[in-house]
Scaffold this active site. Structure first.
Site, PDB file in Angstrom:
ATOM      1  N   HIS A 234       9.120 -21.727   6.828  1.00  0.00           N
ATOM      2  CA  HIS A 234      10.534 -21.389   6.667  1.00  0.00           C
ATOM      3  C   HIS A 234      11.454 -22.345   7.422  1.00  0.00           C
ATOM      4  O   HIS A 234      12.639 -22.441   7.100  1.00  0.00           O
ATOM      5  CB  HIS A 234      10.809 -19.931   7.084  1.00  0.00           C
ATOM      6  CG  HIS A 234      10.740 -19.684   8.557  1.00  0.00           C
ATOM      7  ND1 HIS A 234       9.589 -19.275   9.196  1.00  0.00           N
ATOM      8  CD2 HIS A 234      11.687 -19.776   9.522  1.00  0.00           C
ATOM      9  CE1 HIS A 234       9.831 -19.128  10.479  1.00  0.00           C
ATOM     10  NE2 HIS A 234      11.092 -19.422  10.716  1.00  0.00           N
TER      11      HIS A 234
ATOM     12  N   HIS B 111       5.425 -25.335  12.394  1.00  0.00           N
ATOM     13  CA  HIS B 111       6.837 -25.678  12.536  1.00  0.00           C
ATOM     14  C   HIS B 111       7.058 -27.002  13.255  1.00  0.00           C
ATOM     15  O   HIS B 111       7.790 -27.875  12.782  1.00  0.00           O
ATOM     16  CB  HIS B 111       7.582 -24.582  13.306  1.00  0.00           C
ATOM     17  CG  HIS B 111       7.500 -23.231  12.671  1.00  0.00           C
ATOM     18  ND1 HIS B 111       7.456 -23.042  11.304  1.00  0.00           N
ATOM     19  CD2 HIS B 111       7.472 -21.984  13.214  1.00  0.00           C
ATOM     20  CE1 HIS B 111       7.395 -21.748  11.047  1.00  0.00           C
ATOM     21  NE2 HIS B 111       7.395 -21.096  12.184  1.00  0.00           N
TER      22      HIS B 111
ATOM     23  N   LYS C 170       2.706 -18.177   5.844  1.00  0.00           N
ATOM     24  CA  LYS C 170       1.759 -18.405   6.933  1.00  0.00           C
ATOM     25  C   LYS C 170       1.443 -17.091   7.631  1.00  0.00           C
ATOM     26  O   LYS C 170       2.218 -16.141   7.511  1.00  0.00           O
ATOM     27  CB  LYS C 170       2.308 -19.454   7.904  1.00  0.00           C
ATOM     28  CG  LYS C 170       3.300 -18.932   8.943  1.00  0.00           C
ATOM     29  CD  LYS C 170       3.651 -20.040   9.908  1.00  0.00           C
ATOM     30  CE  LYS C 170       4.490 -19.514  11.050  1.00  0.00           C
ATOM     31  NZ  LYS C 170       3.734 -18.830  12.106  1.00  0.00           N
TER      32      LYS C 170
ATOM     33  N   ASP D 204       0.492 -20.720  16.501  1.00  0.00           N
ATOM     34  CA  ASP D 204       1.633 -20.018  15.924  1.00  0.00           C
ATOM     35  C   ASP D 204       2.804 -20.938  15.645  1.00  0.00           C
ATOM     36  O   ASP D 204       3.502 -20.772  14.641  1.00  0.00           O
ATOM     37  CB  ASP D 204       2.076 -18.896  16.875  1.00  0.00           C
ATOM     38  CG  ASP D 204       3.200 -18.051  16.292  1.00  0.00           C
ATOM     39  OD1 ASP D 204       3.142 -17.717  15.096  1.00  0.00           O
ATOM     40  OD2 ASP D 204       4.145 -17.719  17.032  1.00  0.00           O
TER      41      ASP D 204
ATOM     42  N   GLU E 142      11.891 -19.660  22.663  1.00  0.00           N
ATOM     43  CA  GLU E 142      12.209 -18.284  22.307  1.00  0.00           C
ATOM     44  C   GLU E 142      12.407 -17.464  23.578  1.00  0.00           C
ATOM     45  O   GLU E 142      11.746 -17.716  24.584  1.00  0.00           O
ATOM     46  CB  GLU E 142      11.085 -17.660  21.484  1.00  0.00           C
ATOM     47  CG  GLU E 142      10.787 -18.366  20.168  1.00  0.00           C
ATOM     48  CD  GLU E 142       9.634 -17.713  19.428  1.00  0.00           C
ATOM     49  OE1 GLU E 142       9.901 -16.946  18.498  1.00  0.00           O
ATOM     50  OE2 GLU E 142       8.479 -17.955  19.820  1.00  0.00           O
TER      51      GLU E 142
ATOM     52  N   ARG F 110       0.823  -1.217   0.000  1.00  0.00           N
ATOM     53  CA  ARG F 110       0.000   0.000   0.000  1.00  0.00           C
ATOM     54  C   ARG F 110       0.856   1.266   0.000  1.00  0.00           C
ATOM     55  O   ARG F 110       0.372   2.342  -0.348  1.00  0.00           O
ATOM     56  CB  ARG F 110      -0.923   0.002   1.211  1.00  0.00           C
ATOM     57  CG  ARG F 110      -1.929  -1.155   1.211  1.00  0.00           C
ATOM     58  CD  ARG F 110      -2.950  -1.030   2.327  1.00  0.00           C
ATOM     59  NE  ARG F 110      -3.841   0.118   2.105  1.00  0.00           N
ATOM     60  CZ  ARG F 110      -4.929   0.352   2.828  1.00  0.00           C
ATOM     61  NH1 ARG F 110      -5.253  -0.465   3.813  1.00  0.00           N
ATOM     62  NH2 ARG F 110      -5.689   1.399   2.575  1.00  0.00           N
TER      63      ARG F 110
ATOM     64  N   ASP G  16      -3.602  -1.317  -3.313  1.00  0.00           N
ATOM     65  CA  ASP G  16      -4.532  -1.697  -2.253  1.00  0.00           C
ATOM     66  C   ASP G  16      -5.125  -3.028  -2.682  1.00  0.00           C
ATOM     67  O   ASP G  16      -5.812  -3.114  -3.710  1.00  0.00           O
ATOM     68  CB  ASP G  16      -5.616  -0.630  -2.108  1.00  0.00           C
ATOM     69  CG  ASP G  16      -6.648  -0.972  -1.035  1.00  0.00           C
ATOM     70  OD1 ASP G  16      -6.718  -2.156  -0.618  1.00  0.00           O
ATOM     71  OD2 ASP G  16      -7.402  -0.083  -0.627  1.00  0.00           O
TER      72      ASP G  16
ATOM     73  N   LYS H 221       7.411 -18.619  24.621  1.00  0.00           N
ATOM     74  CA  LYS H 221       8.085 -17.321  24.596  1.00  0.00           C
ATOM     75  C   LYS H 221       8.607 -16.973  25.988  1.00  0.00           C
ATOM     76  O   LYS H 221       8.109 -17.473  26.988  1.00  0.00           O
ATOM     77  CB  LYS H 221       7.130 -16.233  24.111  1.00  0.00           C
ATOM     78  CG  LYS H 221       6.799 -16.352  22.616  1.00  0.00           C
ATOM     79  CD  LYS H 221       6.032 -15.150  22.120  1.00  0.00           C
ATOM     80  CE  LYS H 221       5.855 -15.197  20.612  1.00  0.00           C
ATOM     81  NZ  LYS H 221       7.152 -15.097  19.889  1.00  0.00           N
TER      82      LYS H 221
END
Length: 477
Positions: free
Chosen positions: A172, A234, A142, A229, A210, A46, A87, A328
């Site tokens: 990835h 993964h 994703k 997530d 993480e 955009r 857009d 996390k």
């Protein structure tokens, strides 16, 4: 249809992923002479940028995120770039985008890194602009939905314009060298494959830890949580690579056929076999950090930690638990797979303690492989033999000195341009993953389970330790 694209169209070209991964990966590939001279790269978003402004934007990103020794020929790379504002919901804008892309001689590859809510409009726009023909393939970043239903809706929208052989779903993790090395370790070494089954393996652990918190992903993460997530994509992909049968060849069809068999063989997980957590304030790598609720600015039942005990119900893995955990604000950043072998059936060394062999495959931050073996402690042994576990460590960067440590997206973007689907995820894989995850989440809702709190800088809630220790297993830390 196999072709090497001579146009690459990047949606979301001014976003964080583009700055950190996509542009640096493409520049590094170009520096190594792996991009065809005629390949043109068109960015769209955009943002109202001219070609020159986008090139300056790309230069700043490359100087920030790509080492100087991988930026040779930077000016030539920047000259490949052009930009067209768009857009995604404006159908009229796709005609100008098509004009900017031009008519490729061989084909067009599209990388779609946008919000899932824009997928359907973008696909319609590509069709409207004539950018969805037989010589066009599309890569999808994703997240692909939030559950099985929404994932099917996205896949149906994509399939209306792009058949499966021209659809490249990206995870990835599959581009990481050590993940691919897992296949080489298993299927190129006679040492391991005969032992890779329930007769010799006691359990498997998969950890994706993480140290970061929400960062810039506040709204997305609170809707997703750790299960959707990380586990849904993964971690299940890592499990599938560990557990899959030998494919007929290292080609897309063979590899993905075997992965989906594993995903369909996953036993339904009970609530007693899952632990969820949410971090509170604490210290990570010596820094005081706030809790999830403080970062979010409100109370939430979203899980930032998940531990699971999973089973693959087939002959090879009968009775072997797969322990998975991700979270996390944990003690340290690491992604690793641990294959714990069984004890020797009988020790001939009277009084000497033995420990079972252990294979540790480190994926990040360090790529390495470690195999723990029993060895004799040097000495005359007048009071009996003494044994001790000894690690055989292979640091992959040291083993291949002089070879670039590549960004995972380098391989994935190159495969997208060239049309190799081996390291991409097929629709039936995605749907098998969502089906399994959805059932777990339904159980959480049915039993009104809420995340247990844990201090930032720890290894998660104590219940996660208990999940493994009930079986006499300790997490590898």
């Amino acid at each position: 249809m196999t072709f090497t694209a001579d146009r690459l169209l990047l949606f979301g070209a001014t976003g964080d992923l583009s700055q950190r991964m996509l542009l640096p990966s493409l520049c590094a590939l170009d520096a190594d002479g792996l991009l065809a001279p005629e390949l043109k790269i068109i960015g769209t978003a955009r943002s109202q940028l001219s070609d020159l402004e986008f090139r300056n934007f790309a230069r700043e990103a490359l100087e920030k995120y790509l080492p100087a020794n991988r930026r040779s020929g930077l000016a030539d790379f920047l000259n490949r770039l052009s930009f067209q504002p768009l857009d995604a919901n404006d159908m009229d804008g796709y005609a100008a985008l098509a004009e900017k892309v031009g008519a490729p001689e061989r084909g067009l590859a599209i990388f779609l890194s946008t919000a899932p809510s824009l997928f359907e409009a973008t696909i319609k726009g590509l069709q409207h602009g004539g950018l969805a023909g037989d010589n066009v393939r599309i890569g999808l970043e994703k997240p692909l939905g939030v559950d099985l239903k929404s994932s099917c809706e996205i896949n149906d929208a994509v399939a209306s314009a792009f058949p499966e052989d021209r659809t490249f779903r990206i995870d990835h993790y599959l581009g990481k060298e050590t993940v691919q090395n897992l296949l080489a370790l298993r299927f190129a070494n006679i040492l391991f494959e005969p032992l890779w089954n329930a007769n010799y393996i006691d359990h498997v652990q998969i950890t994706v830890a993480e140290t970061v918190g929400l960062e810039s992903r506040i709204d997305f993460y609170d809707d997703a949580g750790a299960m959707r997530d990380m586990v849904q994509n993964h971690m299940l992909q890592l499990l599938a690579l560990v557990a899959m049968e030998p494919p007929t060849s290292f080609k897309a069809g063979g590899v993905r056929d075997e992965k989906v068999k594993v995903l369909r063989a996953l036993r339904e997980v009970t609530s007693a076999e899952t632990v969820t957590g949410q971090y509170r304030s604490g210290a990570v790598t010596g820094q005081i950090v706030p809790g999830y609720d403080e970062e979010l600015g409100r109370d939430s039942n979203t899980e930032t930690f998940v531990a699971l005990k999973a089973h693959v119900d087939n002959w090879r893995w009968r009775g072997v638990p797969f322990y998975m955990r991700t979270g996390k604000r944990l003690y340290q950043r690491k992604t690793e797979i641990v294959v714990q072998f069984r004890e020797v059936p009988h020790s001939i060394f009277e009084g000497a303690k033995t420990a079972p062999n252990k294979l540790v495959i480190g994926i990040q931050p360090e790529e390495n492989i470690s195999l723990t073996l029993m060895a004799k402690v040097p000495g005359l042994d007048r009071d009996g033999l003494t044994l001790r576990p000894v690690p055989l460590d292979i640091a992959m960067p040291d083993a291949f000195i002089g070879v670039h440590r590549r960004i995972a997206y380098e391989r994935l973007l190159l495969d997208l341009i060239e049309g190799d689907q081996t390291l991409f995820v097929r629709r039936d894989e995605v749907e098998a993953q969502w089906s399994w995850v959805d059932r777990i989440r339904e159980n959480w809702t049915k039993e009104n389970l809420t995340p247990k709190t844990y201090s930032a800088g720890s290894w998660g809630p104590s219940a996660a330790i208990a999940l493994a220790e009930r079986d006499g297993v300790s997490w590898h830390e």
